[in-house]
Design a protein around this motif. Structure first.
Motif, short mmCIF file in Angstrom:
data_model
loop_
_atom_site.label_atom_id
_atom_site.label_comp_id
_atom_site.label_asym_id
_atom_site.label_seq_id
_atom_site.Cartn_x
_atom_site.Cartn_y
_atom_site.Cartn_z
N SER A 1 -1.28 -2.49 -13.22
CA SER A 1 -0.94 -1.79 -11.98
C SER A 1 -1.29 -0.31 -12.09
O SER A 1 -1.26 0.27 -13.17
CB SER A 1 0.55 -1.92 -11.66
N SER A 2 -1.61 0.32 -10.97
CA SER A 2 -1.85 1.76 -10.92
C SER A 2 -1.45 2.26 -9.54
O SER A 2 -1.72 1.60 -8.54
CB SER A 2 -3.33 2.08 -11.21
N ALA A 3 -0.84 3.42 -9.50
CA ALA A 3 -0.40 3.96 -8.21
C ALA A 3 0.05 5.40 -8.37
O ALA A 3 0.34 5.85 -9.49
CB ALA A 3 0.74 3.12 -7.63
N ALA A 4 0.10 6.10 -7.25
CA ALA A 4 0.62 7.47 -7.22
C ALA A 4 1.89 7.47 -6.38
O ALA A 4 2.01 6.73 -5.40
CB ALA A 4 -0.41 8.42 -6.61
N PHE A 5 2.83 8.32 -6.77
CA PHE A 5 4.12 8.40 -6.07
C PHE A 5 4.42 9.87 -5.75
O PHE A 5 3.86 10.78 -6.35
CB PHE A 5 5.23 7.81 -6.94
N ILE A 6 5.32 10.09 -4.78
CA ILE A 6 5.69 11.44 -4.38
C ILE A 6 7.10 11.41 -3.77
O ILE A 6 7.54 10.37 -3.25
CB ILE A 6 4.67 12.02 -3.37
N VAL A 7 7.78 12.53 -3.83
CA VAL A 7 9.11 12.64 -3.23
C VAL A 7 8.98 12.84 -1.73
O VAL A 7 8.11 13.58 -1.26
CB VAL A 7 9.90 13.82 -3.86
N VAL B 1 16.33 11.82 0.84
CA VAL B 1 15.22 11.90 -0.10
C VAL B 1 14.94 10.52 -0.69
O VAL B 1 15.82 9.65 -0.74
CB VAL B 1 15.50 12.91 -1.23
N GLY B 2 13.70 10.35 -1.15
CA GLY B 2 13.31 9.09 -1.77
C GLY B 2 12.03 9.29 -2.56
O GLY B 2 11.43 10.37 -2.55
N VAL B 3 11.60 8.23 -3.25
CA VAL B 3 10.33 8.23 -3.97
C VAL B 3 9.44 7.19 -3.29
O VAL B 3 9.80 6.03 -3.17
CB VAL B 3 10.53 7.88 -5.45
N GLN B 4 8.25 7.63 -2.87
CA GLN B 4 7.38 6.77 -2.06
C GLN B 4 6.01 6.61 -2.72
O GLN B 4 5.48 7.55 -3.30
CB GLN B 4 7.21 7.38 -0.67
N ARG B 5 5.46 5.41 -2.59
CA ARG B 5 4.09 5.18 -3.08
C ARG B 5 3.10 5.80 -2.11
O ARG B 5 3.24 5.73 -0.89
CB ARG B 5 3.80 3.69 -3.21
N GLN B 6 2.04 6.45 -2.67
CA GLN B 6 0.99 7.06 -1.88
C GLN B 6 -0.24 6.13 -1.85
O GLN B 6 -0.51 5.42 -2.82
CB GLN B 6 0.55 8.38 -2.52
N ALA C 1 0.83 -1.20 0.00
CA ALA C 1 0.00 0.00 0.00
C ALA C 1 0.86 1.26 0.00
O ALA C 1 0.52 2.26 -0.63
CB ALA C 1 -0.92 -0.01 1.22
N THR C 2 1.97 1.22 0.71
CA THR C 2 2.92 2.34 0.73
C THR C 2 4.33 1.74 0.72
O THR C 2 4.51 0.54 0.91
CB THR C 2 2.76 3.21 1.98
N GLY C 3 5.26 2.59 0.54
CA GLY C 3 6.64 2.09 0.58
C GLY C 3 7.56 2.91 -0.31
O GLY C 3 7.11 3.53 -1.28
#
Length: 225
Positions: free
Chosen positions: A143-149, A189-194, A97-99
């Motif tokens: 697959s579908s997902a949103a990501f953010i820094v 910093v990283g890129v994370q799934r929302q 779900a996140t990560g």
């Protein structure tokens, strides 16, 4: 001659004497004789042995330290564009779900010493400045997902990106974003799934063209100020 018995006084001055004949004139000076031979010079005596060297004198007291000179002028700052790094994921991976996207490789042309790739896929920034930061996450079919820094575990506004490939027969899609971020030395910093209303796992994959597999995701940072 004496004129009286028992004369007194000095002849030629006393009346008791009569001058018979005066003394003759002084004769000429005789010839100077030859100079005698020079005597033999005696032999020079041998030089005496060198005397023993005297002991070294005591070292004098050290003088006081002089006043510290003025600090020199600070040199000009080097070009900001000398700080850059790209970090990516080799191979596929699955997120719940996140990560954090588990980046696991560094570009061989990254600037030296400015970044550290951490074991969990995040990147530590070692130099303060304003950075351009962009990322790409490729989603597998279905697959579908949103990501953010994220920075130090918190999301950064304005850096979200979505990828949507809801059908298994649809082509793969990517989530991307690019932005400016102020970063300080030590920031992570990283890129994370929302969370987007579903907790289904998301599979990312590197696409394959002519037998060459692309990276499934990356993050890129360039300091501009």
């Amino acid at each position: 001659m004496a004129e009286v018995a028992s004369p007194s006084g000095t002849p030629d001055t006393s009346p008791d004497y009569t001058l018979l004949a005066a003394g003759g004139a002084t004769g000429p000076t005789g010839v100077t004789g030859e100079t005698g031979a020079t005597g033999v010079t005696g032999a020079t005596g041998e030089t005496g042995a060198t005397g023993v060297t005297g002991a070294t004198g005591v070292t004098g007291v050290t003088g006081t330290t002089g006043i510290t000179g003025a600090t020199g002028v600070t040199g000009t700052t080097g070009s900001a564009f000398n700080t850059y790094g790209t970090f990516y994921r080799v191979g596929t991976f699955t997120l719940g779900a996140t990560g954090i996207v588990p980046l696991n490789a560094s570009s061989p042309v990254n600037s030296t010493g400015n970044f550290t790739l951490n074991a969990n896929g995040t990147v530590t920034v070692n130099e303060t400045g304003i950075y351009t930061i962009d990322y790409r996450v490729q989603l597998a079919q279905g697959s579908s997902a949103a990501f953010i820094v994220t920075r130090n575990g918190a999301t950064v506004a304005g850096t979200g990106g979505q990828g949507l490939s809801p059908n298994t027969s649809a082509a793969t899609t990517v989530a991307i974003n690019a932005n400016l971020i102020q970063l300080n030395a030590g920031d992570i910093v990283g890129v994370q799934r929302q969370i987007t209303g579903t907790t289904a796992p998301v599979i990312t994959i590197g696409s394959t063209v002519d037998g060459v597999t692309s990276n499934s995701s990356y993050i890129r940072l360039v300091r501009i100020f």
